[in-house]
Scaffold this motif. Structure first.
Motif, PDB file in Angstrom:
ATOM      1  N   PRO A 386      45.161 -35.197  33.284  1.00 58.44           N
ATOM      2  CA  PRO A 386      45.948 -36.416  33.081  1.00 58.44           C
ATOM      3  C   PRO A 386      47.363 -36.335  33.630  1.00 58.44           C
ATOM      4  N   CYS A 387      47.919 -35.147  33.762  1.00 57.09           N
ATOM      5  CA  CYS A 387      49.306 -35.014  34.229  1.00 57.09           C
ATOM      6  C   CYS A 387      49.403 -34.749  35.726  1.00 57.09           C
ATOM      7  N   THR A 388      48.269 -34.619  36.399  1.00 60.23           N
ATOM      8  CA  THR A 388      48.302 -34.327  37.839  1.00 60.23           C
ATOM      9  C   THR A 388      47.957 -35.539  38.696  1.00 60.23           C
ATOM     10  N   ILE A 389      47.460 -36.619  38.073  1.00 65.35           N
ATOM     11  CA  ILE A 389      47.058 -37.810  38.823  1.00 65.35           C
ATOM     12  C   ILE A 389      48.229 -38.796  38.875  1.00 65.35           C
ATOM     13  N   PRO A 390      48.629 -39.236  40.035  1.00 68.19           N
ATOM     14  CA  PRO A 390      49.755 -40.178  40.132  1.00 68.19           C
ATOM     15  C   PRO A 390      49.373 -41.552  39.599  1.00 68.19           C
ATOM     16  N   PRO A 391      50.349 -42.361  39.211  1.00 66.24           N
ATOM     17  CA  PRO A 391      50.055 -43.725  38.737  1.00 66.24           C
ATOM     18  C   PRO A 391      49.361 -44.539  39.826  1.00 66.24           C
ATOM     19  N   TYR A 392      48.532 -45.471  39.368  1.00 68.96           N
ATOM     20  CA  TYR A 392      47.834 -46.339  40.312  1.00 68.96           C
ATOM     21  C   TYR A 392      48.616 -47.645  40.444  1.00 68.96           C
ATOM     22  N   LEU A 393      49.012 -47.990  41.637  1.00 62.26           N
ATOM     23  CA  LEU A 393      49.788 -49.205  41.880  1.00 62.26           C
ATOM     24  C   LEU A 393      48.849 -50.301  42.371  1.00 62.26           C
ATOM     25  N   SER A 394      48.542 -51.241  41.482  1.00 62.41           N
ATOM     26  CA  SER A 394      47.640 -52.335  41.819  1.00 62.41           C
ATOM     27  C   SER A 394      48.430 -53.566  42.257  1.00 62.41           C
ATOM     28  N   LYS A 395      47.856 -54.302  43.177  1.00 61.21           N
ATOM     29  CA  LYS A 395      48.467 -55.560  43.606  1.00 61.21           C
ATOM     30  C   LYS A 395      48.103 -56.707  42.666  1.00 61.21           C
ATOM     31  N   ASN A 396      47.231 -56.430  41.716  1.00 63.18           N
ATOM     32  CA  ASN A 396      46.803 -57.450  40.749  1.00 63.18           C
ATOM     33  C   ASN A 396      47.856 -57.564  39.644  1.00 63.18           C
ATOM     34  N   GLY A 397      48.507 -58.699  39.548  1.00 62.34           N
ATOM     35  CA  GLY A 397      49.556 -58.900  38.548  1.00 62.34           C
ATOM     36  C   GLY A 397      49.131 -59.728  37.364  1.00 62.34           C
ATOM     37  N   SER A 398      47.824 -59.789  37.077  1.00 62.10           N
ATOM     38  CA  SER A 398      47.323 -60.619  35.973  1.00 62.10           C
ATOM     39  C   SER A 398      47.927 -60.210  34.640  1.00 62.10           C
ATOM     40  N   ALA A 399      48.222 -61.207  33.809  1.00 60.49           N
ATOM     41  CA  ALA A 399      48.759 -60.964  32.476  1.00 60.49           C
ATOM     42  C   ALA A 399      47.660 -60.460  31.547  1.00 60.49           C
ATOM     43  N   LEU A 400      48.062 -59.825  30.449  1.00 56.46           N
ATOM     44  CA  LEU A 400      47.096 -59.290  29.486  1.00 56.46           C
ATOM     45  C   LEU A 400      46.182 -60.364  28.929  1.00 56.46           C
TER      46      LEU A 400
END
Length: 497
Positions: A386-400
């Motif tokens: 869990p500490c070695t994987i970089p954050p995933y940057l998604s282009k999807n900006g949908s609200a919760l």
């Protein structure tokens, strides 16, 4: 994990629970795990015999010669060399008591025996307890493979996941989802209570199985736990599967007996549940947490850290999963014992939905980082992923709020239940397999590591129809009202946490 947990304020076990008093006077029913090992059968009265401390420590250095009382109480001298070969009497047999002469010792292997590192096979004979008319038999074997299969225990520091900022709520529905998450999510103090109990129990269980390790698994550690989540524990006795019907049940019966006899002041209601994966259920009186303990459910250890990585990969994942779990529990479709979905399947369903959006919010971690989530990775290393994987940057900006609506709509109207299988491993819906695991099952959710069906409990059409109906009705209500209260009573949910 939490190496300083002994300083967290929980009182240690009372001294009388720490050191065993003649604990191993019980008969040891042990069987070989490999065919070439030889059996040593010795009929003796062990009422007043204490096993040497080398048996408790797991030390494989030779056990020194010692006097044991056999049969009529006359002492004989034991050593690492065989005394008998077949029925022929040897020169050093002259002074051995008559009842011992009748027995055979076959031991071409001169290594010392560690009595509590083997697991009995299902056909093992059951012997009378100490004090009965028939003296017990001691079956003990030297099993080096089991010792090597689990590396020596070392308490590795558990790295906390990176801090992620919660998403900004731009509408009322999204704010409601965030409010439920912030109130109900498991706190650090809740996790530390469970971790402290795990640490104490590990010390106790290692008195029985010195080379074992106890893992905290499931929702308590994967990032999707709530304040009311039970604790799941996995006892690892070797880094390979064990027979859950025989070996695991026997190991758990020893653990349950240990809890009842030595830890009754701290553990209450320990029950052995003989399910497909048997568990011991108990309650820790200090933390007031309910626990389920299984044996060698290795897949459970691996998927705990896979899900933990997904949980902290994107800020919208944890709030969405928690609200879905609360919603499913409220509508009574989150109970595998009653033929509905377990929480693990619900989490995989949410992850799969987020992976299959036109603009995905999550990738397939196993495809993108195969070396970090390999089934062959040693278990004492899996916590690092869990500490070695970089954050995933998604282009999807949908609200919760929109994601919750989309999740309900996807499984109510879009997913092909009859022909497709949910696969987080592949990040897409796959054709339903034709194996026994999938046949006559209404919901197919692939376990990311061993490929089994995590939703196999849903095997009645009535329950399947009920689950689909809840998805459909909740989607319609939420779409028309845009109010989370329409499908989940918020006040009661946040009070119960």
């Amino acid at each position: 994990m939490f190496p300083n947990s002994s300083n967290l304020g929980r009182p240690p076990f009372h001294p009388k629970y720490q050191q065993p008093n003649n604990f191993f006077k019980l008969p040891l029913n042990l069987s070989p795990t490999v065919s070439h090992q030889q059996i040593i059968d010795a009929q003796f009265n062990c009422q007043n015999v204490d096993l040497p401390r080398t048996l408790l420590s797991g030390n494989l250095s030779p056990i020194p010669a010692q006097s044991l009382s056999y049969g009529n109480g006359s002492p004989i001298r034991t050593s690492t060399s065989p005394v008998f070969r077949g029925r022929k009497r040897l020169s050093n047999e002259q002074n051995v008591p008559l009842d011992v002469k009748r027995q055979r010792f076959h031991s071409p292997h001169h290594e010392s025996t560690v009595a509590n590192q083997t697991v009995p096979l299902p056909d093992e004979r059951r012997y009378a307890a100490p004090g009965s008319v028939t003296p017990p038999l001691l079956h003990s074997y030297y099993v080096p493979d089991l010792v090597r299969s689990v590396p020596p225990f070392r308490e590795a520091p558990f790295s906390e996941p990176r801090e992620i900022t919660l998403p900004v709520a731009k509408d009322e529905l999204s704010q409601q989802v965030l409010n439920v998450f912030q109130v109900c999510q498991q706190r650090t103090c809740d996790l530390k209570k469970k971790e402290l109990c795990r640490t104490q129990l590990q010390r106790e269980i290692q008195l029985i199985f010195p080379q074992s390790r106890l893992f905290l698994v499931g929702s308590s550690l994967n990032g999707f736990g709530t304040r009311s989540s039970d604790g799941d524990l996995c006892l690892l006795v070797k880094e390979e599967p064990v027979n859950q019907k025989t070996e695991a049940r026997y190991i758990l019966s020893l653990v349950q007996k240990h809890f009842c006899t030595r830890l009754s002041g701290y553990i209450e209601r320990p029950q052995l549940i003989p399910a497909k994966v048997p568990i011991v259920k108990f309650r820790d009186k200090v933390s007031c947490v309910e626990f389920d303990l299984n044996v060698n459910n290795i897949v459970g250890i691996r998927n705990t850290f896979l899900l933990r990585t997904y949980a902290y990969l994107e800020s919208r994942v944890r709030p969405l999963v928690l609200v879905v779990k609360k919603w499913a529990s409220h509508h009574e479709i989150n109970d595998a014992s009653r033929g509905t979905l377990n929480s693990y399947s619900l989490v995989l369903m949410v992850l799969h939905y987020l992976q299959t959006l036109p603009e995905p919010i999550l990738p397939s971690l196993q495809k993108n980082y195969p070396e970090s989530f390999s089934s062959s990775m040693q278990l004492h290393l899996v916590h690092q992923a869990p500490c070695t994987i970089p954050p995933y940057l998604s282009k999807n900006g949908s609200a919760l709020g929109d994601l919750l609506l989309g999740f309900l709509k996807y499984y109510a109207t879009e997913f092909d239940w009859n022909n497709k299988m949910i696969s987080v491993r592949e990040a897409k819906a796959l054709p339903r397999p034709d194996g026994v695991e999938w046949r006559n099952k209404f919901i197919c959710v692939e376990e990311p590591f061993d490929g089994t069906n995590t939703a196999r409990a849903v095997h009645e059409k009535q329950k399947f129809d009920m689950i689909k109906d809840e998805f459909l009705k909740s989607w319609h209500r939420l779409k028309s009202k845009r109010d989370l209260n329409s499908i989940l009573p918020l006040r009661a949910t946040m009070q119960n946490r």
